[in-house]
Design an enzyme around this catalytic site. Structure first.
Site, PDB file in Angstrom:
ATOM      1  N   ARG A 113     -52.866 -19.844-121.071  1.00  0.00           N
ATOM      2  CA  ARG A 113     -53.059 -19.167-119.463  1.00  0.00           C
ATOM      3  C   ARG A 113     -53.589 -18.255-119.049  1.00  0.00           C
ATOM      4  NH1 ARG A 113     -47.679 -18.908-121.322  1.00  0.00           N
ATOM      5  NH2 ARG A 113     -46.403 -20.459-120.673  1.00  0.00           N
ATOM      6  N   LYS A 135     -63.356 -23.216-106.838  1.00  0.00           N
ATOM      7  CA  LYS A 135     -62.939 -23.944-107.237  1.00  0.00           C
ATOM      8  C   LYS A 135     -63.189 -24.300-108.561  1.00  0.00           C
ATOM      9  CE  LYS A 135     -62.602 -26.004-102.302  1.00  0.00           C
ATOM     10  NZ  LYS A 135     -63.389 -27.266-101.651  1.00  0.00           N
ATOM     11  N   GLU A 177     -77.738 -28.812-100.227  1.00  0.00           N
ATOM     12  CA  GLU A 177     -76.712 -28.163 -99.778  1.00  0.00           C
ATOM     13  C   GLU A 177     -76.573 -27.148 -98.862  1.00  0.00           C
ATOM     14  OE1 GLU A 177     -73.263 -29.096 -99.740  1.00  0.00           O
ATOM     15  OE2 GLU A 177     -73.528 -30.191-101.733  1.00  0.00           O
ATOM     16  N   LYS A 215     -72.069 -19.306 -97.483  1.00  0.00           N
ATOM     17  CA  LYS A 215     -70.447 -19.717 -98.659  1.00  0.00           C
ATOM     18  C   LYS A 215     -70.140 -18.778 -98.851  1.00  0.00           C
ATOM     19  CE  LYS A 215     -68.754 -22.521-101.498  1.00  0.00           C
ATOM     20  NZ  LYS A 215     -68.684 -24.116-102.433  1.00  0.00           N
ATOM     21  N   GLU A 225     -58.601 -23.563 -98.068  1.00  0.00           N
ATOM     22  CA  GLU A 225     -59.681 -24.599 -97.192  1.00  0.00           C
ATOM     23  C   GLU A 225     -58.182 -25.440 -96.485  1.00  0.00           C
ATOM     24  OE1 GLU A 225     -61.515 -27.533 -99.913  1.00  0.00           O
ATOM     25  OE2 GLU A 225     -62.299 -28.815 -98.343  1.00  0.00           O
ATOM     26  N   ARG A 229     -62.907 -23.306 -92.931  1.00  0.00           N
ATOM     27  CA  ARG A 229     -63.820 -24.113 -94.948  1.00  0.00           C
ATOM     28  C   ARG A 229     -64.139 -25.719 -94.930  1.00  0.00           C
ATOM     29  NH1 ARG A 229     -62.220 -21.837-101.188  1.00  0.00           N
ATOM     30  NH2 ARG A 229     -63.920 -23.217-102.012  1.00  0.00           N
ATOM     31  N   ASN A 233     -68.171 -29.484 -95.030  1.00  0.00           N
ATOM     32  CA  ASN A 233     -67.972 -30.709 -95.616  1.00  0.00           C
ATOM     33  C   ASN A 233     -69.054 -31.528 -94.190  1.00  0.00           C
ATOM     34  OD1 ASN A 233     -66.500 -30.870 -97.342  1.00  0.00           O
ATOM     35  ND2 ASN A 233     -64.472 -30.569 -96.262  1.00  0.00           N
ATOM     36  N   HIS A 236     -71.098 -34.066 -95.736  1.00  0.00           N
ATOM     37  CA  HIS A 236     -69.615 -35.007 -96.834  1.00  0.00           C
ATOM     38  C   HIS A 236     -68.952 -35.921 -96.677  1.00  0.00           C
ATOM     39  CE1 HIS A 236     -71.999 -31.714 -98.589  1.00  0.00           C
ATOM     40  NE2 HIS A 236     -71.265 -31.897 -99.549  1.00  0.00           N
ATOM     41  N   HIS A 240     -70.327 -38.612 -98.714  1.00  0.00           N
ATOM     42  CA  HIS A 240     -69.655 -39.139-100.500  1.00  0.00           C
ATOM     43  C   HIS A 240     -69.676 -40.781-100.260  1.00  0.00           C
ATOM     44  CE1 HIS A 240     -67.203 -34.483-101.044  1.00  0.00           C
ATOM     45  NE2 HIS A 240     -67.878 -35.208-102.563  1.00  0.00           N
ATOM     46  N   HIS A 255     -76.108 -36.400-105.565  1.00  0.00           N
ATOM     47  CA  HIS A 255     -75.194 -35.676-104.665  1.00  0.00           C
ATOM     48  C   HIS A 255     -75.427 -35.394-103.804  1.00  0.00           C
ATOM     49  CE1 HIS A 255     -71.064 -33.745-103.272  1.00  0.00           C
ATOM     50  NE2 HIS A 255     -72.136 -32.486-102.654  1.00  0.00           N
TER      51      HIS A 255
HETATM   52  N1  LIG Z   1     -67.317 -25.670-107.811  1.00  0.00           N
HETATM   53  C1  LIG Z   1     -67.569 -26.117-107.039  1.00  0.00           C
HETATM   54  O1  LIG Z   1     -67.872 -25.179-105.490  1.00  0.00           O
HETATM   55  C2  LIG Z   1     -68.371 -26.643-106.410  1.00  0.00           C
HETATM   56  C3  LIG Z   1     -69.251 -27.409-105.228  1.00  0.00           C
HETATM   57  C4  LIG Z   1     -70.029 -28.774-105.421  1.00  0.00           C
HETATM   58  C5  LIG Z   1     -70.761 -28.719-106.733  1.00  0.00           C
HETATM   59  N2  LIG Z   1     -69.796 -29.239-107.625  1.00  0.00           N
HETATM   60  C6  LIG Z   1     -69.904 -29.898-108.850  1.00  0.00           C
HETATM   61  O2  LIG Z   1     -70.780 -29.287-109.179  1.00  0.00           O
HETATM   62  C7  LIG Z   1     -71.119 -30.779-110.044  1.00  0.00           C
HETATM   63  C8  LIG Z   1     -72.890 -31.205-110.121  1.00  0.00           C
HETATM   64  O3  LIG Z   1     -72.998 -30.004-110.123  1.00  0.00           O
HETATM   65  P1  LIG Z   1     -74.689 -29.885-110.898  1.00  0.00           P
HETATM   66  O4  LIG Z   1     -75.895 -30.595-109.927  1.00  0.00           O
HETATM   67  O5  LIG Z   1     -75.435 -28.894-111.519  1.00  0.00           O
HETATM   68  O6  LIG Z   1     -74.653 -30.646-112.090  1.00  0.00           O
HETATM   69  P2  LIG Z   1     -75.187 -31.030-113.163  1.00  0.00           P
HETATM   70  O7  LIG Z   1     -74.139 -30.010-114.037  1.00  0.00           O
HETATM   71  O8  LIG Z   1     -74.508 -32.538-113.774  1.00  0.00           O
HETATM   72  O9  LIG Z   1     -76.753 -30.665-113.345  1.00  0.00           O
HETATM   73  C9  LIG Z   1     -77.195 -31.748-113.383  1.00  0.00           C
HETATM   74  C10 LIG Z   1     -78.429 -31.928-114.622  1.00  0.00           C
HETATM   75  O10 LIG Z   1     -79.498 -31.124-114.946  1.00  0.00           O
HETATM   76  C11 LIG Z   1     -79.145 -30.033-116.274  1.00  0.00           C
HETATM   77  N3  LIG Z   1     -80.069 -28.957-115.797  1.00  0.00           N
HETATM   78  C12 LIG Z   1     -78.703 -27.750-115.728  1.00  0.00           C
HETATM   79  N4  LIG Z   1     -80.076 -26.897-115.923  1.00  0.00           N
HETATM   80  C13 LIG Z   1     -80.933 -27.267-116.122  1.00  0.00           C
HETATM   81  C14 LIG Z   1     -82.257 -25.954-115.806  1.00  0.00           C
HETATM   82  N5  LIG Z   1     -82.228 -24.821-115.592  1.00  0.00           N
HETATM   83  N6  LIG Z   1     -83.390 -26.943-117.059  1.00  0.00           N
HETATM   84  C15 LIG Z   1     -82.942 -28.157-116.906  1.00  0.00           C
HETATM   85  N7  LIG Z   1     -82.159 -29.388-116.850  1.00  0.00           N
HETATM   86  C16 LIG Z   1     -80.693 -28.632-116.413  1.00  0.00           C
HETATM   87  C17 LIG Z   1     -77.724 -30.544-116.489  1.00  0.00           C
HETATM   88  O11 LIG Z   1     -77.949 -30.986-118.188  1.00  0.00           O
HETATM   89  C18 LIG Z   1     -77.832 -32.315-115.429  1.00  0.00           C
HETATM   90  O12 LIG Z   1     -78.395 -33.269-116.800  1.00  0.00           O
HETATM   91  C19 LIG Z   1     -70.144 -31.831-109.536  1.00  0.00           C
HETATM   92  O13 LIG Z   1     -69.118 -32.044-110.338  1.00  0.00           O
HETATM   93  C20 LIG Z   1     -69.184 -31.710-108.581  1.00  0.00           C
HETATM   94  O14 LIG Z   1     -68.057 -31.680-107.933  1.00  0.00           O
HETATM   95  C21 LIG Z   1     -68.595 -28.233-107.317  1.00  0.00           C
HETATM   96 ZN   LIG Z   2     -71.692 -30.845-101.261  1.00  0.00          ZN
END
Ligand SMILES: NC(=O)c1ccc[n+]([C@@H]2O[C@H](COP(=O)([O-])OP(=O)(O)OC[C@H]3O[C@@H](n4cnc5c(N)ncnc54)[C@H](O)[C@@H]3O)[C@@H](O)[C@H]2O)c1
Ligand SMILES: [Zn+2]
Length: 351
Positions: A113, A135, A177, A215, A225, A229, A233, A236, A240, A255
Site C-alpha cells: 500500500r 504521474k 519538451e 512545469k 489535469e 495542465r 499537451n 502531443h 503522439h 518521443h
Molecule cells: N510521468 C510523467 O509525467 C512523464 C512525462 C514524460 C514522459 N514520461 C515517460 O517517460 C518515458 C520516457 O523517458 P525517457 O526518455 O527517459 O526513456 P528511458 O527511461 O527509456 O531512457 C532512454 C534510454 O536512455 C538510457 N539512459 C538513461 N539515462 C542514461 C544516461 N545517463 N546515460 C546513458 N544512457 C542512459 C536508458 O537506459 C534508455 O535506454 C516514457 O515511458 C514516458 O511515458 C512520463
Molecule cells: Zn512529451
C-alpha cells in the site's frame, strides 16, 4: 544547488554530493533498494554511489526500454522487493529515465500500500518532465500509461552530470519538451533557446531549472489535469499519432522527435484557428527543422494519423481537441479542430 519546494516534496538540482548523500543519511531508511536498467547500471550507478556514499542497498535491475514498461516487469520488481525484505518503511531509489521513474514509482506506490521512493532522473526528458507531476504508471494492452496512479516522491535529485553519457538522440528528444515549455509559457525563453546551436556542449542547469519551474507552476495550478495542465499537451496530439505510427515502421522515432514534428504542425494549427502570426510559425519550423532534421511523413498515412488522433484521451464528444499557442508563450486549451485543419497542418509541415 537550486532548490524547488513543491507542496509535499523538494526537487534538488545540482551535484548529488551536495543533495542526495546528506538527505539519505538524514532520513536513515532501514532498507534501501536501487532500481536501474542495464544502461543506467553501467553509466549512472557508479556515479551515484560515488557521489552519495551509499553502500548498503539492494540492487534491482530490469531491461532498458519502453517495451519493458509493463506489468510483467512490475512483477519482477515486486518479487525482488519481497525477497529483499523491503517493507513500508523502506526506500526505493529510481535511477534512470522516465521508464524507470514511472514504473519504479508505480511499484513503490503500490507495494504494501505504498512505500517511499525518490526519483533520480538520468535522461534530459525525465529531468525536465517525468520527474515532476506525480504521474506514475505502466503501459497496458498497447496503450501507453494506461495503468497508474498519482503519487509524489519523497524527493527528486537532478544532477546534470548524468547527461554526459546520454546518447545525443536521447538528449535532443528531451530538449523538445524544454522547447515546448518555453512555447507554452515563456516567450523570452523561447527567443533565448531558439539561438542555441550546439546541444552537445551545453551547460544544462539553467535551462533545466527554467523548464522545471514552468512545469511545476502548471502542475500546481491543476494537479489532476482538469484544465490548464492540458497546455503541456502542445505538440502531443499530432506528435503522439506520428510517434505511434512510426513505432510500427522500420524507422521508429523517439518521443521528443515526434513531438518536434507535432509542434511544427500544431503551431500552424495555432495560426489557422487562433491567428498566431505566420512569421512566428515559420521561426518555430525553421529552428526545429535545424535541430531535428527533415523527417518526412507520407501523405498516404494521413488517415492513419487521424484514426490515431481520434483515440486521444483528451477528446470529448468525438471531437479532436488540441492545446495550442497564441501568442507565443501562452497556451490555449481545448481547441477543437476538424480533419481538414489537421491535414492542412500536416501539409504545412511537409512544405
Ligand atoms: N510521468 C510523467 O509525467 C512523464 C512525462 C514524460 C514522459 N514520461 C515517460 O517517460 C518515458 C520516457 O523517458 P525517457 O526518455 O527517459 O526513456 P528511458 O527511461 O527509456 O531512457 C532512454 C534510454 O536512455 C538510457 N539512459 C538513461 N539515462 C542514461 C544516461 N545517463 N546515460 C546513458 N544512457 C542512459 C536508458 O537506459 C534508455 O535506454 C516514457 O515511458 C514516458 O511515458 C512520463
Ligand atoms: Zn512529451
Amino acid at each position: 544547488m537550486d532548490i524547488l519546494n513543491l507542496p509535499t516534496y523538494t526537487i534538488h538540482l545540482g551535484d548529488l554530493r551536495e543533495s542526495a548523500g546528506d538527505w539519505l543519511r538524514r532520513q536513515n531508511y532501514p532498507k534501501v533498494a536501487v532500481l536501474v536498467d542495464e544502461n543506467t547500471e553501467q553509466h549512472c550507478l557508479p556515479v551515484f554511489l560515488k557521489k552519495t556514499g551509499l553502500a548498503d542497498f539492494h540492487l534491482i535491475r530490469i531491461e532498458a526500454g519502453e517495451p519493458h514498461k509493463n506489468i510483467g516487469t512490475c512483477q519482477t520488481i515486486w518479487s525482488r522487493m519481497m525477497e529483499s525484505g523491503l517493507d513500508r518503511r523502506s526506500l526505493l531509489i529510481n535511477l534512470g529515465g522516465g521508464v524507470i521513474g514511472d514504473m519504479g514509482g508505480f511499484c513503490a506506490a503500490t507495494f504494501k500500500r505504498g512505500m517511499d521512493f525518490v526519483q533520480v532522473p538520468t535522461t534530459l526528458l525525465s529531468q525536465v518532465d517525468a520527474s515532476v507531476g506525480g504521474k506514475l504508471g505502466i503501459d497496458f494492452m498497447q496503450v501507453k500509461n494506461s495503468i497508474g496512479v498519482f503519487r509524489d516522491p519523497a524527493a527528486v535529485f537532478i544532477d546534470p552530470d548524468f547527461l554526459k553519457t546520454l546518447p545525443y538522440r536521447e538528449l535532443r528528444s528531451g530538449f523538445a519538451e524544454m522547447i515546448k515549455h518555453a512555447l507554452i509559457a515563456d516567450e523570452a525563453q523561447w527567443q533565448k533557446m531558439s539561438r542555441l546551436q550546439d546541444l552537445a556542449g551545453l551547460d544544462w542547469s539553467p535551462y533545466i531549472l527554467h523548464s522545471l519551474r514552468i512545469k511545476q507552476s502548471i502542475v500546481e495550478a491543476d494537479p489532476f489535469e482538469r484544465g490548464i495542465r492540458k497546455a503541456l499537451n502542445f505538440g502531443h496530439t499530432i506528435g503522439h499519432a506520428i510517434e505511434g505510427h512510426a513505432l510500427e515502421s522500420a524507422h521508429p522515432l523517439l518521443h521528443g522527435e515526434a513531438i518536434a514534428v507535432g509542434m511544427v504542425a500544431e503551431s500552424y494549427l495555432s495560426h489557422r484557428k487562433l491567428g498566431l502570426p505566420l512569421p512566428d510559425v515559420e521561426a518555430i519550423k525553421a529552428y526545429l527543422t535545424r535541430i531535428y532534421g527533415a523527417f518526412t511523413i507520407e501523405k498516404s498515412s494521413y488517415p492513419d494519423y487521424l484514426a490515431l488522433m481520434h483515440q486521444d484521451k483528451k477528446n470529448e464528444n468525438g471531437q479532436i481537441l488540441f492545446s495550442l499557442i497564441h501568442p507565443v508563450g501562452n497556451a490555449v486549451v481545448n481547441v477543437a479542430c476538424e480533419p481538414e485543419d489537421i491535414e492542412a497542418a500536416l501539409d504545412y509541415f511537409l512544405m
